[in-house]
Design an enzyme around this catalytic site. Structure first.
Site, short mmCIF file in Angstrom:
data_model
loop_
_atom_site.label_atom_id
_atom_site.label_comp_id
_atom_site.label_asym_id
_atom_site.label_seq_id
_atom_site.Cartn_x
_atom_site.Cartn_y
_atom_site.Cartn_z
N LYS A 107 119.61 -29.66 63.71
CA LYS A 107 118.43 -28.75 63.99
C LYS A 107 118.86 -28.15 65.31
O LYS A 107 118.80 -29.18 66.55
CB LYS A 107 117.72 -28.89 63.73
CG LYS A 107 116.02 -27.97 63.41
CD LYS A 107 116.94 -27.49 62.32
CE LYS A 107 115.90 -26.28 61.54
NZ LYS A 107 116.11 -25.95 59.87
P1 NAD Z 1 110.79 -16.69 60.24
O1 NAD Z 1 110.36 -16.61 61.25
O2 NAD Z 1 111.32 -15.57 58.49
O3 NAD Z 1 109.76 -16.47 59.43
C1 NAD Z 1 108.06 -16.87 59.14
C2 NAD Z 1 106.55 -16.72 58.50
O4 NAD Z 1 105.48 -17.87 58.40
C3 NAD Z 1 106.44 -15.57 59.60
O5 NAD Z 1 105.54 -14.51 58.88
C4 NAD Z 1 105.01 -15.92 60.48
O6 NAD Z 1 104.45 -14.93 60.30
C5 NAD Z 1 104.44 -17.82 59.11
N1 NAD Z 1 103.67 -17.78 59.87
C6 NAD Z 1 103.86 -18.97 60.81
N2 NAD Z 1 102.76 -19.64 60.96
C7 NAD Z 1 101.84 -19.25 59.99
C8 NAD Z 1 100.91 -19.99 59.31
N3 NAD Z 1 100.46 -20.47 60.17
N4 NAD Z 1 99.88 -19.03 58.74
C9 NAD Z 1 100.94 -18.33 57.05
N5 NAD Z 1 101.66 -17.80 58.02
C10 NAD Z 1 103.04 -18.25 58.87
O7 NAD Z 1 111.27 -17.81 59.10
P2 NAD Z 1 112.13 -18.44 58.19
O8 NAD Z 1 113.02 -18.16 57.95
O9 NAD Z 1 111.20 -17.81 56.93
O10 NAD Z 1 111.13 -19.83 57.66
C11 NAD Z 1 110.33 -20.35 57.30
C12 NAD Z 1 110.20 -21.76 56.50
O11 NAD Z 1 111.75 -21.84 55.43
C13 NAD Z 1 110.63 -22.92 57.98
O12 NAD Z 1 109.81 -24.07 57.49
C14 NAD Z 1 112.08 -22.78 58.23
O13 NAD Z 1 112.17 -24.35 58.66
C15 NAD Z 1 112.43 -22.95 56.18
N6 NAD Z 1 113.86 -22.47 55.89
C16 NAD Z 1 114.04 -21.76 56.19
C17 NAD Z 1 115.47 -21.51 55.94
C18 NAD Z 1 115.75 -19.85 56.05
O14 NAD Z 1 117.35 -19.76 55.80
N7 NAD Z 1 115.67 -18.87 57.09
C19 NAD Z 1 116.15 -21.94 55.04
C20 NAD Z 1 115.83 -23.37 54.83
C21 NAD Z 1 114.75 -23.32 54.64
#
Ligand code: NAD
Length: 419
Positions: A107
């Site tokens: 990461k």
């Molecule tokens: P992103 O940046 O596209 O979206 C994150 C979202 O979370 C945004 O809508 C943001 O406003 C919201 N957010 C942040 N803090 C918040 C809070 N306190 N309360 C409510 N909403 C909040 O990120 P993403 O890629 O969608 O990732 C989201 C999660 O999924 C993370 O934990 C990431 O590690 C995990 N993840 C992502 C992927 C991927 O392919 N992008 C894969 C596996 C896991």
């Protein structure tokens, strides 16, 4: 004394201790499995649009290289710390092993609020971060991907920067790129669609029909918005949705397509509706059949776990549930079916693996092929977790992590310890 600290790292370490105890692992084997192989910290100076210079701090943690290169996302977030990055790398290792991918976990990221940068500044930062990482990454060493705060465009800048230094195009250095620059069909949607697929499997398991069931999704970025669409396509009513700017609740169901359009246009959910706004603190404990935390770590503590009213907890985010909440969820095992994060959001890294394979071979698949291969891998992992949990009468998280940890442990045991 360790390099790594903070609540998120402590959480990854506590979870690992539970698994090591369950596997009756000798004490002297534990640190070798838990602690990351390498951690890199870099300073990234960039030109700001106003002519000044800013220095931003970047990290990359590579957990283990036992099974192949490391693989993992890149997070741009204001409070990013080394301990959090290490925890996310460790979780990636168990996730890759659980799904049978030939990777260790990694990461990385930069402590920055990407929304506070102009597009030019963001490009400068992305390119400088990748340039600083060149000595430590490579298609067979460490392959980056997107995570919170990063996207396809940033992956394209990473790939272009790396390629410029090599004097040739090296698409396989990052995944999650636009299809136009060597990305794969289906990567952007993979994590959220995987969540939808696994929720459907969980519904089958507990005898609940997806049609007409209700869901709440916290976080409306890449993962949350696609997960919401994917659940809606299965006939579910999305009654709650939030991001860091707004929370909405409507027992009759929110219009997911309209929310997605609003988020795409404005970057956030704020401003979507006044009437439907609710207190974000109530969202996780409001009544629903499926609760999907898809934002940040550590949002479910013991108190919230005791008050949650869902039947399925689908952990789309990494690490949303604290270890003390796990104890409560263990007690409520018959009421709440947990799809643990390393299984629930694995769709992203599985399709990233497909992208890497296609780039290495320069032989590309269509979306239907990508999706059918993804669902095959997720189904296999889901079945393995269910079988293990039922056999040993342990929580789904314990079963999922134990499968991952055991695979890495076995590979380390058979390869031996150098020198
Ligand atoms: P992103 O940046 O596209 O979206 C994150 C979202 O979370 C945004 O809508 C943001 O406003 C919201 N957010 C942040 N803090 C918040 C809070 N306190 N309360 C409510 N909403 C909040 O990120 P993403 O890629 O969608 O990732 C989201 C999660 O999924 C993370 O934990 C990431 O590690 C995990 N993840 C992502 C992927 C991927 O392919 N992008 C894969 C596996 C896991």
């Amino acid at each position: 004394m360790t390099l790594y600290s903070g609540l998120v790292f402590d959480m990854a370490r506590q979870q690992f201790q539970v698994i090591a105890d369950y596997l009756e692992m000798p004490e002297d084997e534990r640190d070798r499995l838990l602690f990351p192989k390498r951690a890199i910290a870099v300073a990234c100076p960039i030109h700001r649009d106003d002519g000044s210079t800013a220095v931003l701090h970047g990290y990359r943690v590579q957990h283990h290289l036992t099974l192949g290169p490391t693989k993992g996302g890149t997070r741009f977030a204001p409070d990013l710390r080394l301990g959090e990055v290490a925890a996310l790398a460790i979780w990636m290792s168990w996730k890759c092993a659980l799904t049978g991918l030939p990777y260790g976990g990694a990461k990385g990221g930069v402590a920055v609020d990407p929304s506070a940068l102009s597009r030019r500044e963001l490009e400068n930062l992305s390119r400088r971060y990748m340039q600083e990482m060149i000595p430590f990454v490579g298609p067979h060493t460490d392959v980056m991907a997107p995570d919170m705060g990063t996207n396809e465009q940033i992956m394209a800048w990473f790939m272009d920067t790396y390629s410029m230094y090599q004097g040739k195009t090296v698409t396989e250095i990052v995944t999650g790129k636009p299809v136009a620059s060597g990305g794969t069909e289906g990567r952007r949607e993979a994590t959220g669609r995987g969540v939808g697929f696994l929720v459907e499997r969980a519904c089958q398991k507990i005898g609940m029909k997806p049609q007409g069931a209700t869901a709440i999704v916290q976080g409306f970025g890449n993962v949350g918005s696609v997960a919401a669409q994917s659940l809606a396509e299965r006939g579910m009513r999305i009654v709650g949705a939030s991001d860091h700017t707004a929370s909405y609740y409507n027992p009759r169901g929110l219009d997911v397509a309209a929310l997605t359009k609003h988020a795409a246009k404005h970057g956030v959910l704020r401003g979507f509706s006044n009437e439907l706004a609710c207190d974000p603190r109530d969202l996780l404990t409001s009544p629903c059949d499926v609760l999907v935390p898809a934002a940040v770590e550590r949002v479910i503590d013991a108190d919230i776990a005791a008050r949650m009213q869902c039947r399925i907890l689908a952990e789309a985010a990494n690490g949303p549930t604290m270890p003390e909440a796990d104890l409560v969820l263990n007690e409520r095992r018959k009421e709440i079916f947990v799809i643990p994060d390393i299984l629930c959001n694995a769709g992203g890294v599985v399709v990233s693996y497909f992208e890497w394979v296609q780039d290495l071979q320069q032989f590309f698949w269509d979306e239907a092929e990508v999706m059918s291969k993804l669902y095959h891998v997720l189904q296999r992992a889901f079945t393995q977790v269910m079988t293990r949990a039922e056999r040993d009468k342990v929580a789904h998280r314990t079963a999922a992590m134990a499968i991952g940890v055991q695979k890495v442990r076995e590979a380390k045991r058979t390869r031996g310890l150098f020198p």
